[in-house]
Design an enzyme around this catalytic site. Structure first.
Site, PDB file in Angstrom:
ATOM      1  N   ARG A 139       5.780 -20.800  45.683  1.00 49.43           N
ATOM      2  CA  ARG A 139       5.166 -19.601  45.101  1.00 49.43           C
ATOM      3  C   ARG A 139       6.024 -18.378  45.376  1.00 49.43           C
ATOM      4  O   ARG A 139       6.523 -18.191  46.489  1.00 49.43           O
ATOM      5  CB  ARG A 139       3.774 -19.394  45.712  1.00 49.43           C
ATOM      6  N   LYS A 195      -9.079 -21.438  50.823  1.00 51.72           N
ATOM      7  CA  LYS A 195     -10.071 -21.163  49.768  1.00 51.72           C
ATOM      8  C   LYS A 195      -9.815 -21.977  48.508  1.00 51.72           C
ATOM      9  O   LYS A 195     -10.719 -22.607  47.968  1.00 51.72           O
ATOM     10  CB  LYS A 195     -10.051 -19.682  49.354  1.00 51.72           C
ATOM     11  N   ARG A 206       3.109 -24.238  52.562  1.00 54.49           N
ATOM     12  CA  ARG A 206       2.842 -24.159  51.128  1.00 54.49           C
ATOM     13  C   ARG A 206       4.077 -23.625  50.379  1.00 54.49           C
ATOM     14  O   ARG A 206       4.373 -24.066  49.271  1.00 54.49           O
ATOM     15  CB  ARG A 206       1.650 -23.218  50.902  1.00 54.49           C
ATOM     16  N   ARG A 229     -11.425  -8.304  46.574  1.00 53.43           N
ATOM     17  CA  ARG A 229     -10.428  -8.096  47.628  1.00 53.43           C
ATOM     18  C   ARG A 229     -10.495  -6.706  48.215  1.00 53.43           C
ATOM     19  O   ARG A 229      -9.713  -6.373  49.099  1.00 53.43           O
ATOM     20  CB  ARG A 229      -9.028  -8.333  47.054  1.00 53.43           C
TER      21      ARG A 229
HETATM   22  P1  AMP Z   1      -4.177 -15.563  45.520  1.00 51.19           P
HETATM   23  O1  AMP Z   1      -3.759 -16.775  44.757  1.00 51.19           O
HETATM   24  O2  AMP Z   1      -5.671 -15.341  45.523  1.00 51.19           O
HETATM   25  O3  AMP Z   1      -3.585 -15.494  46.906  1.00 51.19           O
HETATM   26  O4  AMP Z   1      -3.592 -14.302  44.726  1.00 51.19           O
HETATM   27  C1  AMP Z   1      -2.204 -14.141  44.536  1.00 51.19           C
HETATM   28  C2  AMP Z   1      -1.894 -12.685  44.184  1.00 51.19           C
HETATM   29  O5  AMP Z   1      -2.557 -12.326  42.971  1.00 51.19           O
HETATM   30  C3  AMP Z   1      -2.379 -11.653  45.209  1.00 51.19           C
HETATM   31  O6  AMP Z   1      -1.486 -11.487  46.284  1.00 51.19           O
HETATM   32  C4  AMP Z   1      -2.464 -10.401  44.332  1.00 51.19           C
HETATM   33  O7  AMP Z   1      -1.172  -9.882  44.051  1.00 51.19           O
HETATM   34  C5  AMP Z   1      -3.018 -10.967  43.033  1.00 51.19           C
HETATM   35  N1  AMP Z   1      -4.493 -10.985  43.061  1.00 51.19           N
HETATM   36  C6  AMP Z   1      -5.313 -12.082  43.059  1.00 51.19           C
HETATM   37  N2  AMP Z   1      -6.593 -11.718  43.111  1.00 51.19           N
HETATM   38  C7  AMP Z   1      -6.599 -10.356  43.137  1.00 51.19           C
HETATM   39  C8  AMP Z   1      -7.621  -9.370  43.223  1.00 51.19           C
HETATM   40  N3  AMP Z   1      -8.909  -9.723  43.306  1.00 51.19           N
HETATM   41  N4  AMP Z   1      -7.252  -8.070  43.202  1.00 51.19           N
HETATM   42  C9  AMP Z   1      -5.965  -7.698  43.122  1.00 51.19           C
HETATM   43  N5  AMP Z   1      -4.945  -8.568  43.083  1.00 51.19           N
HETATM   44  C10 AMP Z   1      -5.257  -9.895  43.077  1.00 51.19           C
END
Ligand code: AMP
Length: 192
Positions: A133, A13, A127, A88
């Site tokens: 990360r 994404k 990654r 989410r």
């Molecule tokens: P991502 O980069 O989208 O994989 O997000 C990394 C982390 O940020 C996730 O594993 C969650 O801990 C937090 N996070 C990102 N987007 C959301 C969301 N919409 N709701 C809750 N936590 C989020």
């Protein structure tokens, strides 16, 4: 164009959104990036989110909605946006729907990137090496994939029922997947 990208962690994404941003000339809004910026800045919100994110859990719906309201209030989103990482869960999908209707910018389109689980795990491992990360460790990855299956995948149905969903095969090179997304979007707007 107002677009949401759906897909599991590692489905590509973020990478595709960055490409689409250039192509469509609209901002890329990644809730993960917004949260990581808060963590890096050491803000109150960042301190609250840090451990939750590292463990692979979801940060509270309330924090996320506040962050998004803020982001959508900036003028650069007036011409559209690409949303990545949100919603989410069903509560977030409902909240987003209300928020966008309230500001007169309903979602146009949802693209789901479909990638088999084995490949997701492989990509996240790659990654982890490249980016380091904090949440790309095996335990956190398992948690994030489980949360995706139980809480996020049902959101796909929400967009299907609203007639906004297109499923795109996310397996292939960056260019291949990007071109598939453009093909999927072509009937909606002149983006080709
Ligand atoms: P991502 O980069 O989208 O994989 O997000 C990394 C982390 O940020 C996730 O594993 C969650 O801990 C937090 N996070 C990102 N987007 C959301 C969301 N919409 N709701 C809750 N936590 C989020």
């Amino acid at each position: 164009m107002r677009l949401v990208l759906l897909g599991a962690p590692g489905s590509g994404k973020g990478t595709q959104a960055a490409r689409l941003k250039e192509h469509l000339q609209v901002p890329h809004i990644s809730t993960g990036d917004l949260l990581r910026a808060e963590v890096a800045a050491g803000s109150k919100l960042g301190l609250e989110a840090k451990e939750i994110m590292a463990a692979g859990n979801l940060v509270s719906d309330e924090i996320l909605l506040g962050m998004l309201e803020d982001r959508f209030s900036r003028p650069d989103t007036a011409g559209g946006f690409i949303l990545d990482g949100y919603p989410r869960n069903q509560a977030q999908a409902d909240a987003l729907d209300h928020l966008l209707k309230r500001i007169g910018q309903p979602m146009d389109f949802a693209v789901q990137l479909e990638v088999p689980t084995e490949l997701l795990v492989e990509r996240i491992a790659g990654r982890a090496q490249a980016e380091g990360r904090a949440d790309d460790n095996p335990e956190s990855v398992r948690k994030r994939l489980t949360i995706y299956d139980t809480q996020t995948a049902p959101v796909i149905e929400f967009y299907r029922q609203h007639g906004q969903l297109t499923v795109v095969n996310g397996v292939g090179s960056l260019d291949e997947v990007f071109n598939r997304i453009l093909e999927a979007l072509a009937p909606v707007k002149e983006v080709g």
